[in-house]
Design a protein around this motif. Structure first.
Motif, PDB file in Angstrom:
ATOM      1  N   ILE A 149     -23.556  38.186   1.555  1.00  0.00           N
ATOM      2  CA  ILE A 149     -24.332  37.042   1.064  1.00  0.00           C
ATOM      3  C   ILE A 149     -24.632  37.211  -0.426  1.00  0.00           C
ATOM      4  CG2 ILE A 149     -26.607  35.942   1.155  1.00  0.00           C
ATOM      5  CD1 ILE A 149     -26.529  36.434   4.220  1.00  0.00           C
ATOM      6  N   GLU A 150     -25.133  38.381  -0.804  1.00  0.00           N
ATOM      7  CA  GLU A 150     -25.477  38.618  -2.205  1.00  0.00           C
ATOM      8  C   GLU A 150     -24.246  38.521  -3.106  1.00  0.00           C
ATOM      9  OE1 GLU A 150     -27.905  41.797  -3.386  1.00  0.00           O
ATOM     10  OE2 GLU A 150     -29.340  41.610  -1.730  1.00  0.00           O
ATOM     11  N   GLN A 179     -19.796  33.229   7.785  1.00  0.00           N
ATOM     12  CA  GLN A 179     -19.528  33.129   9.233  1.00  0.00           C
ATOM     13  C   GLN A 179     -18.314  33.944   9.664  1.00  0.00           C
ATOM     14  OE1 GLN A 179     -19.585  29.057  10.779  1.00  0.00           O
ATOM     15  NE2 GLN A 179     -21.007  28.485   9.146  1.00  0.00           N
ATOM     16  N   ARG A 180     -17.345  34.114   8.773  1.00  0.00           N
ATOM     17  CA  ARG A 180     -16.124  34.845   9.127  1.00  0.00           C
ATOM     18  C   ARG A 180     -16.413  36.309   9.436  1.00  0.00           C
ATOM     19  NH1 ARG A 180     -16.933  36.884   4.508  1.00  0.00           N
ATOM     20  NH2 ARG A 180     -15.517  38.357   3.475  1.00  0.00           N
ATOM     21  N   LEU A 181     -17.555  36.806   8.923  1.00  0.00           N
ATOM     22  CA  LEU A 181     -17.899  38.221   9.085  1.00  0.00           C
ATOM     23  C   LEU A 181     -18.691  38.487  10.362  1.00  0.00           C
ATOM     24  CD1 LEU A 181     -17.678  40.918   7.490  1.00  0.00           C
ATOM     25  CD2 LEU A 181     -19.888  40.367   6.450  1.00  0.00           C
ATOM     26  N   ILE A 182     -19.219  37.440  10.988  1.00  0.00           N
ATOM     27  CA  ILE A 182     -20.151  37.617  12.101  1.00  0.00           C
ATOM     28  C   ILE A 182     -19.389  37.885  13.395  1.00  0.00           C
ATOM     29  CG2 ILE A 182     -21.959  36.505  13.470  1.00  0.00           C
ATOM     30  CD1 ILE A 182     -22.688  34.923  10.907  1.00  0.00           C
ATOM     31  N   GLN A 183     -19.512  39.109  13.868  1.00  0.00           N
ATOM     32  CA  GLN A 183     -18.885  39.511  15.134  1.00  0.00           C
ATOM     33  C   GLN A 183     -19.510  40.830  15.571  1.00  0.00           C
ATOM     34  OE1 GLN A 183     -14.687  40.849  14.559  1.00  0.00           O
ATOM     35  NE2 GLN A 183     -15.073  40.259  12.427  1.00  0.00           N
ATOM     36  N   PRO A 184     -19.391  41.169  16.848  1.00  0.00           N
ATOM     37  CA  PRO A 184     -19.965  42.431  17.320  1.00  0.00           C
ATOM     38  C   PRO A 184     -19.426  43.615  16.521  1.00  0.00           C
ATOM     39  CG  PRO A 184     -19.349  41.053  19.175  1.00  0.00           C
ATOM     40  CD  PRO A 184     -18.803  40.375  17.954  1.00  0.00           C
ATOM     41  N   CYS A 214     -28.705  24.560  -3.767  1.00  0.00           N
ATOM     42  CA  CYS A 214     -28.513  24.294  -2.334  1.00  0.00           C
ATOM     43  C   CYS A 214     -27.027  24.244  -1.987  1.00  0.00           C
ATOM     44  CB  CYS A 214     -29.183  22.970  -1.951  1.00  0.00           C
ATOM     45  SG  CYS A 214     -30.990  23.033  -1.949  1.00  0.00           S
ATOM     46  N   GLY A 215     -26.227  23.678  -2.874  1.00  0.00           N
ATOM     47  CA  GLY A 215     -24.784  23.635  -2.627  1.00  0.00           C
ATOM     48  C   GLY A 215     -24.187  25.027  -2.516  1.00  0.00           C
ATOM     49  N   ILE A 216     -24.656  25.957  -3.349  1.00  0.00           N
ATOM     50  CA  ILE A 216     -24.162  27.336  -3.272  1.00  0.00           C
ATOM     51  C   ILE A 216     -24.625  28.001  -1.977  1.00  0.00           C
ATOM     52  CG2 ILE A 216     -24.345  29.629  -4.323  1.00  0.00           C
ATOM     53  CD1 ILE A 216     -24.403  28.207  -7.052  1.00  0.00           C
ATOM     54  N   ALA A 217     -25.861  27.737  -1.567  1.00  0.00           N
ATOM     55  CA  ALA A 217     -26.356  28.307  -0.309  1.00  0.00           C
ATOM     56  C   ALA A 217     -25.544  27.786   0.879  1.00  0.00           C
ATOM     57  CB  ALA A 217     -27.836  27.981  -0.128  1.00  0.00           C
ATOM     58  N   ASP A 218     -25.222  26.497   0.877  1.00  0.00           N
ATOM     59  CA  ASP A 218     -24.408  25.935   1.953  1.00  0.00           C
ATOM     60  C   ASP A 218     -23.028  26.594   1.985  1.00  0.00           C
ATOM     61  OD1 ASP A 218     -26.225  24.101   3.038  1.00  0.00           O
ATOM     62  OD2 ASP A 218     -25.706  22.560   1.574  1.00  0.00           O
ATOM     63  N   ALA A 219     -22.417  26.738   0.816  1.00  0.00           N
ATOM     64  CA  ALA A 219     -21.100  27.370   0.756  1.00  0.00           C
ATOM     65  C   ALA A 219     -21.170  28.816   1.230  1.00  0.00           C
ATOM     66  CB  ALA A 219     -20.554  27.295  -0.668  1.00  0.00           C
ATOM     67  N   CYS A 220     -22.274  29.483   0.931  1.00  0.00           N
ATOM     68  CA  CYS A 220     -22.448  30.875   1.358  1.00  0.00           C
ATOM     69  C   CYS A 220     -22.524  30.971   2.872  1.00  0.00           C
ATOM     70  CB  CYS A 220     -23.696  31.455   0.709  1.00  0.00           C
ATOM     71  SG  CYS A 220     -23.969  33.206   1.073  1.00  0.00           S
ATOM     72  N   PHE A 221     -23.259  30.045   3.499  1.00  0.00           N
ATOM     73  CA  PHE A 221     -23.359  30.090   4.959  1.00  0.00           C
ATOM     74  C   PHE A 221     -21.992  29.891   5.602  1.00  0.00           C
ATOM     75  CE2 PHE A 221     -24.159  27.807   9.047  1.00  0.00           C
ATOM     76  CZ  PHE A 221     -24.622  28.908   9.750  1.00  0.00           C
ATOM     77  N   GLU A 222     -21.221  28.966   5.078  1.00  0.00           N
ATOM     78  CA  GLU A 222     -19.870  28.765   5.620  1.00  0.00           C
ATOM     79  C   GLU A 222     -19.019  30.007   5.414  1.00  0.00           C
ATOM     80  OE1 GLU A 222     -16.084  25.654   5.229  1.00  0.00           O
ATOM     81  OE2 GLU A 222     -17.818  25.449   3.894  1.00  0.00           O
ATOM     82  N   HIS A 223     -19.139  30.621   4.246  1.00  0.00           N
ATOM     83  CA  HIS A 223     -18.347  31.804   3.919  1.00  0.00           C
ATOM     84  C   HIS A 223     -18.675  32.982   4.829  1.00  0.00           C
ATOM     85  CE1 HIS A 223     -16.706  35.101   1.454  1.00  0.00           C
ATOM     86  NE2 HIS A 223     -17.887  35.685   1.601  1.00  0.00           N
ATOM     87  N   LEU A 243     -20.927  32.659  17.535  1.00  0.00           N
ATOM     88  CA  LEU A 243     -19.872  33.267  16.732  1.00  0.00           C
ATOM     89  C   LEU A 243     -19.544  34.654  17.262  1.00  0.00           C
ATOM     90  CD1 LEU A 243     -21.247  32.248  13.229  1.00  0.00           C
ATOM     91  CD2 LEU A 243     -19.349  31.188  14.463  1.00  0.00           C
ATOM     92  N   PRO A 244     -18.288  35.105  17.201  1.00  0.00           N
ATOM     93  CA  PRO A 244     -17.146  34.313  16.726  1.00  0.00           C
ATOM     94  C   PRO A 244     -16.817  33.188  17.693  1.00  0.00           C
ATOM     95  CG  PRO A 244     -16.394  36.403  17.623  1.00  0.00           C
ATOM     96  CD  PRO A 244     -17.896  36.465  17.601  1.00  0.00           C
TER      97      PRO A 244
END
Length: 357
Positions: free
Chosen positions: A170-171, A154-159, A143-152, A355-356
């Motif tokens: 993610i992978e 987010q920087r990529l999410i944009q139109p 779960c800790g790795i999944a949480d860190a992945c979600f935070e990571h 986001l962004p």
């Protein structure tokens, strides 16, 4: 008490003198083995783990509570299994009827001539639902790795970014942490987010899209499973109404989980809350499932479930709303049932993110 001890107690209570455990999730739970092929044979006073030559070294490292052995060509697995069962002096043995194919049964029956072979009740699934501290720690790490992945991510999410781009990020992140992918990630946006198990595509994110990401890590054989939905660029009142009602359902259902509560009743609660805004008609799957060595482990949270919450169980809680032609929202957390309620193992923020930022 080891998981082998727990299984032997359950076998004695059920009148099962010996058991072939071949489902990989059950094998992992029983032995600690995380490879792709392994079988355990358990009786009241003996046990044997069997694999093939490809996993001989791995078995030596991971299997601690029973002897292990391996076979190689020209000996095949069915022959070797029969040999070990006969060496153990077993005259009557059950197998996991829920997961063994009829073809497997026929092969084993032929090799075990003179030994009674029968489909046994599913003991391991019920035992797997209540985790020991080691299992809980591994799910917590996943779960800790999944949480860190979600935070990571987010920087990529944009139109303009594609669903595939996000899926691959993610992978890569999960694997870069030394973990495995618990299941192929679900990344869907816009109208495609109304597909609960949709696959990532070349669709580019657009302003006003819901973006749903469902993914998990696997650490030492144990899984996490998290879903977060965000809005790309700009959220409308409709986005906020749908999202906040799903969030309300998720939070109140998590708060309702306590030892002795029926899983079916919590599923009903989710639908009642969604129906406050006329959204229950768009929620077609169960509220959650057990989590552990498998992503969809033993235990179901739906209207027909007979499961009752007990301390040590780990569940997903994942209400969703999927509106064709508009999009969908799912919010999912992993929770550990405790003596007084639950511990939420996934810590990622749940308030609506646009986001962004």
């Amino acid at each position: 008490m080891t998981n082998l001890d727990r299984l032997r107690i359950a076998m004695a209570e059920a009148g099962i003198p010996a058991l072939i455990v071949s489902d990989l999730g059950s094998v992992n739970w029983l032995t600690g083995f995380t490879g792709t092929f392994g079988i355990a044979v358990v009786s009241g006073d003996a046990a044997q783990f069997i694999t093939d030559s490809r996993s001989a070294i791995q078995a030596g490292e991971q299997v601690k509570d029973m002897p292990h052995s391996w076979f190689q060509s020209p000996v095949n697995g069915d022959e070797y299994l029969a040999q070990k069962i006969k060496e153990m002096g077993i005259q009557r043995i059950g197998f996991e009827g829920a997961s063994v194919t009829y073809a497997n049964f026929e092969r084993w029956r032929d090799k075990l001539a003179g030994i009674e072979l029968y489909g046994a009740p599913d003991l391991v699934s019920d035992l797997r639902m209540v985790k020991n501290e080691s299992e809980i720690d591994r799910v917590r790490a996943a779960c800790g790795i999944a949480d860190a992945c979600f935070e990571h991510v987010q920087r990529l999410i944009q139109p303009g970014v594609t669903e595939y781009d996000i899926n691959l990020d993610i992978e890569f992140f999960i694997r870069r942490q030394g973990a495995e992918i618990a299941f192929p990630p679900i990344v869907v946006s816009g109208e495609r987010s109304a597909r609960p198990h949709g696959k990532a595509s070349e669709k580019k994110l657009e302003v006003g899209d819901f973006l749903t990401m469902d993914f998990g890590a696997k650490v030492e054989g144990y899984c996490s499973d998290i879903t977060r939905t965000v809005v790309v660029g700009e959220a409308t009142d409709r986005h906020r109404e749908i999202y906040n009602q799903v969030l309300k359902a998720e939070v109140e259902c998590i708060n309702a989980i306590k030892p002795g509560v029926r899983a079916a009743d919590v599923d009903t609660l989710a639908r009642t809350i969604l129906d406050e805004k006329g959204l229950a008609q768009y929620f077609g799957h169960g509220l959650g499932h057990g989590l552990g060595a498998l992503v969809h482990d033993a235990g179901r949270m739906n209207k027909t479930s007979q499961n009752v919450f007990e301390p040590g169980q780990i569940w997903t809680v994942e209400p969703g709303v999927y509106i064709p032609g508009f999009g969908g929202v799912r919010i999912e957390d992993d929770v550990l049932v405790t003596e007084n309620g639950v511990e939420i193992l996934t810590k990622s923020p749940k308030d609506l993110l646009v986001l962004p930022a």
